[in-house]
Every structure is written in C-alpha cells, then in structure tokens.
Design a protein around this motif. Sequence first.
Motif, PDB file in Angstrom:
ATOM      1  N   ALA A 149      -7.010  -3.196   8.643  1.00  0.00           N
ATOM      2  CA  ALA A 149      -5.832  -3.312   9.502  1.00  0.00           C
ATOM      3  C   ALA A 149      -6.101  -2.719  10.886  1.00  0.00           C
ATOM      4  CB  ALA A 149      -4.641  -2.626   8.851  1.00  0.00           C
ATOM      5  N   HIS A 150      -6.782  -1.576  10.929  1.00  0.00           N
ATOM      6  CA  HIS A 150      -7.154  -0.983  12.220  1.00  0.00           C
ATOM      7  C   HIS A 150      -8.062  -1.931  12.996  1.00  0.00           C
ATOM      8  CE1 HIS A 150      -5.362   2.985  12.362  1.00  0.00           C
ATOM      9  NE2 HIS A 150      -5.779   3.279  11.129  1.00  0.00           N
ATOM     10  N   ARG A 151      -9.045  -2.486  12.295  1.00  0.00           N
ATOM     11  CA  ARG A 151     -10.004  -3.374  12.954  1.00  0.00           C
ATOM     12  C   ARG A 151      -9.319  -4.615  13.522  1.00  0.00           C
ATOM     13  NH1 ARG A 151     -12.625  -6.928   9.912  1.00  0.00           N
ATOM     14  NH2 ARG A 151     -12.430  -5.536   8.094  1.00  0.00           N
ATOM     15  N   LEU A 152      -8.293  -5.102  12.834  1.00  0.00           N
ATOM     16  CA  LEU A 152      -7.595  -6.306  13.268  1.00  0.00           C
ATOM     17  C   LEU A 152      -6.442  -6.010  14.226  1.00  0.00           C
ATOM     18  CD1 LEU A 152      -7.471  -8.069   9.782  1.00  0.00           C
ATOM     19  CD2 LEU A 152      -8.834  -8.789  11.750  1.00  0.00           C
ATOM     20  N   GLY A 153      -6.194  -4.721  14.474  1.00  0.00           N
ATOM     21  CA  GLY A 153      -5.094  -4.356  15.354  1.00  0.00           C
ATOM     22  C   GLY A 153      -3.730  -4.554  14.721  1.00  0.00           C
ATOM     23  N   ALA A 154      -3.646  -4.456  13.391  1.00  0.00           N
ATOM     24  CA  ALA A 154      -2.394  -4.697  12.682  1.00  0.00           C
ATOM     25  C   ALA A 154      -1.922  -3.489  11.886  1.00  0.00           C
ATOM     26  CB  ALA A 154      -2.565  -5.895  11.740  1.00  0.00           C
ATOM     27  N   HIS A 155      -2.493  -2.321  12.153  1.00  0.00           N
ATOM     28  CA  HIS A 155      -2.144  -1.152  11.337  1.00  0.00           C
ATOM     29  C   HIS A 155      -0.671  -0.792  11.450  1.00  0.00           C
ATOM     30  CE1 HIS A 155      -2.246   3.120   9.944  1.00  0.00           C
ATOM     31  NE2 HIS A 155      -3.058   2.583   9.066  1.00  0.00           N
ATOM     32  N   GLY A 156      -0.065  -1.004  12.620  1.00  0.00           N
ATOM     33  CA  GLY A 156       1.344  -0.697  12.791  1.00  0.00           C
ATOM     34  C   GLY A 156       2.263  -1.606  11.994  1.00  0.00           C
ATOM     35  N   ALA A 157       1.757  -2.752  11.550  1.00  0.00           N
ATOM     36  CA  ALA A 157       2.558  -3.702  10.773  1.00  0.00           C
ATOM     37  C   ALA A 157       2.342  -3.558   9.268  1.00  0.00           C
ATOM     38  CB  ALA A 157       2.218  -5.131  11.192  1.00  0.00           C
ATOM     39  N   LEU A 158       1.548  -2.554   8.869  1.00  0.00           N
ATOM     40  CA  LEU A 158       1.152  -2.396   7.471  1.00  0.00           C
ATOM     41  C   LEU A 158       1.979  -1.319   6.781  1.00  0.00           C
ATOM     42  CD1 LEU A 158      -1.006  -3.091   5.229  1.00  0.00           C
ATOM     43  CD2 LEU A 158      -2.330  -1.172   6.162  1.00  0.00           C
ATOM     44  N   THR A 159       2.441  -1.623   5.575  1.00  0.00           N
ATOM     45  CA  THR A 159       3.128  -0.653   4.726  1.00  0.00           C
ATOM     46  C   THR A 159       2.379  -0.543   3.413  1.00  0.00           C
ATOM     47  OG1 THR A 159       5.297  -1.173   5.665  1.00  0.00           O
ATOM     48  CG2 THR A 159       5.278  -0.080   3.524  1.00  0.00           C
ATOM     49  N   LEU A 160       2.085   0.695   2.975  1.00  0.00           N
ATOM     50  CA  LEU A 160       1.384   0.939   1.726  1.00  0.00           C
ATOM     51  C   LEU A 160       2.285   1.734   0.791  1.00  0.00           C
ATOM     52  CD1 LEU A 160      -2.077   1.968   3.202  1.00  0.00           C
ATOM     53  CD2 LEU A 160      -1.485  -0.244   2.201  1.00  0.00           C
ATOM     54  N   LEU A 161       2.257   1.399  -0.495  1.00  0.00           N
ATOM     55  CA  LEU A 161       3.040   2.127  -1.477  1.00  0.00           C
ATOM     56  C   LEU A 161       2.416   1.956  -2.849  1.00  0.00           C
ATOM     57  CD1 LEU A 161       6.114   0.037  -2.556  1.00  0.00           C
ATOM     58  CD2 LEU A 161       4.670  -0.735  -0.668  1.00  0.00           C
ATOM     59  N   THR A 162       2.823   2.789  -3.792  1.00  0.00           N
ATOM     60  CA  THR A 162       2.348   2.698  -5.165  1.00  0.00           C
ATOM     61  C   THR A 162       3.549   2.717  -6.107  1.00  0.00           C
ATOM     62  OG1 THR A 162       2.117   5.104  -5.360  1.00  0.00           O
ATOM     63  CG2 THR A 162       0.167   3.864  -4.654  1.00  0.00           C
ATOM     64  N   THR A 163       3.341   2.183  -7.309  1.00  0.00           N
ATOM     65  CA  THR A 163       4.392   2.185  -8.318  1.00  0.00           C
ATOM     66  C   THR A 163       3.758   2.105  -9.704  1.00  0.00           C
ATOM     67  OG1 THR A 163       6.417   1.076  -9.095  1.00  0.00           O
ATOM     68  CG2 THR A 163       4.640  -0.343  -8.307  1.00  0.00           C
ATOM     69  N   THR A 164       4.467   2.598 -10.689  1.00  0.00           N
ATOM     70  CA  THR A 164       4.062   2.430 -12.091  1.00  0.00           C
ATOM     71  C   THR A 164       5.012   1.485 -12.806  1.00  0.00           C
ATOM     72  OG1 THR A 164       5.352   4.388 -12.709  1.00  0.00           O
ATOM     73  CG2 THR A 164       3.006   4.715 -12.242  1.00  0.00           C
ATOM     74  N   ASP A 165       5.951   0.906 -12.066  1.00  0.00           N
ATOM     75  CA  ASP A 165       6.949   0.010 -12.650  1.00  0.00           C
ATOM     76  C   ASP A 165       6.929  -1.304 -11.889  1.00  0.00           C
ATOM     77  OD1 ASP A 165       9.048  -1.153 -13.965  1.00  0.00           O
ATOM     78  OD2 ASP A 165      10.608   0.016 -12.953  1.00  0.00           O
ATOM     79  N   LEU A 166       6.110  -2.235 -12.352  1.00  0.00           N
ATOM     80  CA  LEU A 166       5.973  -3.538 -11.702  1.00  0.00           C
ATOM     81  C   LEU A 166       6.413  -4.619 -12.675  1.00  0.00           C
ATOM     82  CD1 LEU A 166       4.921  -5.126  -9.195  1.00  0.00           C
ATOM     83  CD2 LEU A 166       2.713  -5.259 -10.371  1.00  0.00           C
ATOM     84  N   ARG A 167       7.258  -5.528 -12.212  1.00  0.00           N
ATOM     85  CA  ARG A 167       7.724  -6.618 -13.058  1.00  0.00           C
ATOM     86  C   ARG A 167       7.697  -7.922 -12.279  1.00  0.00           C
ATOM     87  NH1 ARG A 167      13.374  -4.031 -14.697  1.00  0.00           N
ATOM     88  NH2 ARG A 167      12.889  -2.773 -12.849  1.00  0.00           N
ATOM     89  N   ARG A 168       7.416  -9.010 -12.987  1.00  0.00           N
ATOM     90  CA  ARG A 168       7.591 -10.352 -12.431  1.00  0.00           C
ATOM     91  C   ARG A 168       8.356 -11.157 -13.472  1.00  0.00           C
ATOM     92  NH1 ARG A 168       3.490 -14.348  -9.379  1.00  0.00           N
ATOM     93  NH2 ARG A 168       4.411 -13.211  -7.637  1.00  0.00           N
ATOM     94  N   GLY A 169       9.563 -11.521 -13.140  1.00  0.00           N
ATOM     95  CA  GLY A 169      10.403 -12.169 -14.134  1.00  0.00           C
ATOM     96  C   GLY A 169      10.603 -11.235 -15.311  1.00  0.00           C
ATOM     97  N   ASP A 170      10.306 -11.726 -16.519  1.00  0.00           N
ATOM     98  CA  ASP A 170      10.420 -10.903 -17.719  1.00  0.00           C
ATOM     99  C   ASP A 170       9.128 -10.170 -18.052  1.00  0.00           C
ATOM    100  OD1 ASP A 170      13.065 -11.655 -18.145  1.00  0.00           O
ATOM    101  OD2 ASP A 170      12.482 -13.450 -19.271  1.00  0.00           O
ATOM    102  N   ALA A 171       8.066 -10.439 -17.295  1.00  0.00           N
ATOM    103  CA  ALA A 171       6.760  -9.832 -17.589  1.00  0.00           C
ATOM    104  C   ALA A 171       6.665  -8.456 -16.950  1.00  0.00           C
ATOM    105  CB  ALA A 171       5.626 -10.726 -17.088  1.00  0.00           C
ATOM    106  N   ARG A 172       6.380  -7.452 -17.737  1.00  0.00           N
ATOM    107  CA  ARG A 172       6.175  -6.114 -17.205  1.00  0.00           C
ATOM    108  C   ARG A 172       4.998  -5.410 -17.868  1.00  0.00           C
ATOM    109  NH1 ARG A 172      11.526  -2.903 -17.950  1.00  0.00           N
ATOM    110  NH2 ARG A 172      10.232  -1.328 -16.908  1.00  0.00           N
ATOM    111  N   GLU A 173       4.515  -5.927 -19.008  1.00  0.00           N
ATOM    112  CA  GLU A 173       3.349  -5.335 -19.676  1.00  0.00           C
ATOM    113  C   GLU A 173       2.133  -5.586 -18.782  1.00  0.00           C
ATOM    114  OE1 GLU A 173      -0.111  -4.739 -21.780  1.00  0.00           O
ATOM    115  OE2 GLU A 173       0.532  -6.818 -21.489  1.00  0.00           O
ATOM    116  N   PRO A 174       1.334  -4.554 -18.471  1.00  0.00           N
ATOM    117  CA  PRO A 174       0.272  -4.679 -17.464  1.00  0.00           C
ATOM    118  C   PRO A 174      -0.705  -5.825 -17.702  1.00  0.00           C
ATOM    119  CG  PRO A 174       0.652  -2.371 -17.951  1.00  0.00           C
ATOM    120  CD  PRO A 174       1.487  -3.156 -18.920  1.00  0.00           C
ATOM    121  N   ALA A 175      -1.200  -5.993 -18.923  1.00  0.00           N
ATOM    122  CA  ALA A 175      -2.166  -7.075 -19.162  1.00  0.00           C
ATOM    123  C   ALA A 175      -1.516  -8.439 -18.968  1.00  0.00           C
ATOM    124  CB  ALA A 175      -2.755  -6.955 -20.566  1.00  0.00           C
TER     125      ALA A 175
END
Length: 300
Positions: A149-175
């Motif tokens: 992002a720094h190299r491309l000049g886009a670092h100010g537009a970048l947001t980073l975060l982490t989570t242990t609770d990710l779901r897509r539709g009804d799927a939440r089991e990691p595998a």
Amino acid sequence: MTEHIEIPTRMLVHALIREDATVDAQELYAVANTLGMSDQQVRLCIKRLVADGRFTHQGRGRKAQLHATADTMRTLAPNADFVRHAFRQDAGLAPWDGVWHLAAFAVPESARTVRDSLRETLVHLGGAALQGGLYVCANAWEPYVEEAAHRLGAHGALTLLTTTDLRRGDAREPAALASLLWPLTEVADRYHRLSRLTRPRLARLTDATALSPSALLTLAVELAAELTRAMEPDPLLPPELLPRPWPGTEARELIALSWAALHERDGGEARPALFRLYADITREAAERAAQTGRNAPRRG
C-alpha cells in the motif's frame, strides 16, 4: 520418458539471477537452448525485460551481463518467506490461532490502476474477496499489505482488522469457509502435477548417473518453475483449514528431497539466488522429514 515442462523465457531469466543481482548471458543461453528455446526468443525476452525496467544490460550476445533492478530483487524475498512458511506448516510448526486477517480499501475510479494493483497484490498474498474492497486472509499478512500500500501510494485508503468470528451466509466453520472462499480444487490439481513432474527428476538426481553442470542447472530451473506455478495461487491456508490429505504436503516433500539431492550433486557451489534460497529452505525440510521417518516419498 520424462514429461516435458514448459518454462516461459521470462521465468528462466528471473530464475538465473545470482546473489550479486546479475545474470550471465552465456549461462542463460546455454540453459535456454537445453530447454528448447531459440537464441532469438531469449534476445526478445531480454529486450522486453530491459524496456520494462526489470533489468539493465551490458555487453552483447553471449558475452553480455544483465543486472536486475532493485524492484526485481525485492520480489525474491517475499517468495522465499512464503516457501519457508509453507514448509513450516507442513512440519506442524505453524498452527493456526483462529484469527482471520482482513484488509479493506476504498480507492476512487480516478486511481483505477492503483486500485487494481492493490487488489492483485492482496490475492497474491493469499487473500480472498469477501465483497467489494474487502479481503480476508488466514495468515498474518499485515507487513506485506502495508508495504504494498505504501509503495502504491494507497496506505491512507487502507483499513486493517482481525476477527475470530467470520461468517458467510450460514457458513461459519473455518474449513467450510475456506472451501467457499478459495479455489482449493485448482490449487490441489497444481500440486498433483508438481508431484507427478518431480518424481522422475528426483529419480535422476538420486541414481548413479553422472550429470553435467548444465543438466543440473536445467533440472533446478524446471523444479523451480513448477514449484512457482503450484504456489502462486496457493493462499497457504493453515492445515486446519485444508482437506486431508493435502497434496501440497507431499509435493513439497518431493521438492525438498530433490533440492537436497541437487545440493549433494553440486557440492553447494555458487548457484542462482533463488535456488540458494529454495535450497536452504527445502534442505532443512528434508532433514526434518528424515528425522521423523518421512524421507521416503509417498505414492498416490
């Protein structure tokens, strides 16, 4: 008969970069000819690489020397990091902590080239798109994402975060999430191909037949090319998220044994930088495999 491996000329040039950032044209032409490439094909590739700013060029013909630019050399280090991490995963040394790493960005249409480059970088780093401008990775990718992002000049537009609770539709089991988000069947097929192509080359390296320096270098280029092809689309998901057995584990074990055999053959003499990086990583993996009784390649 050993199955032929098709190697792009550009990949060959990159594979032959030495630790001082040079490529010897005599060696390049010799290996290219062994692989069935014409001198004209090599000359045109060199011309394009110089025009793209990937190399500078001194001398003419087979007496020339190419110098990789700083940007070209910079690409070698992350690749080595990823290969090392993959072998650590195979050895059970990088268990997943259950954390998903997310990156989001909002780059305007007026900077479409930057937006596309950042998107491509996130996918290359193992990310999968969740929705527009939001990507997820199972590994701690933040230093690589921020550097890009720094190299491309886009670092100010970048947001980073982490989570242990990710779901897509009804799927939440990691595998289950992993199977939805990443093309694991395609990645697995590439590793099956890598195993199939590596076995006969490992047999050549481990039998008693003498091999010339040019033949050894050609084998190393072929193995590096196929390893790159297999790993480029691989998000390097932790073993906990992958189908079992995972073909990448066996393929990399065969590669490790091949590089260990190559190291024994050439006595550790100077070789291209990429091979030295791969050789050090895979030799360590081969030694671990031997210590745990897994040094005999599995058939399947």
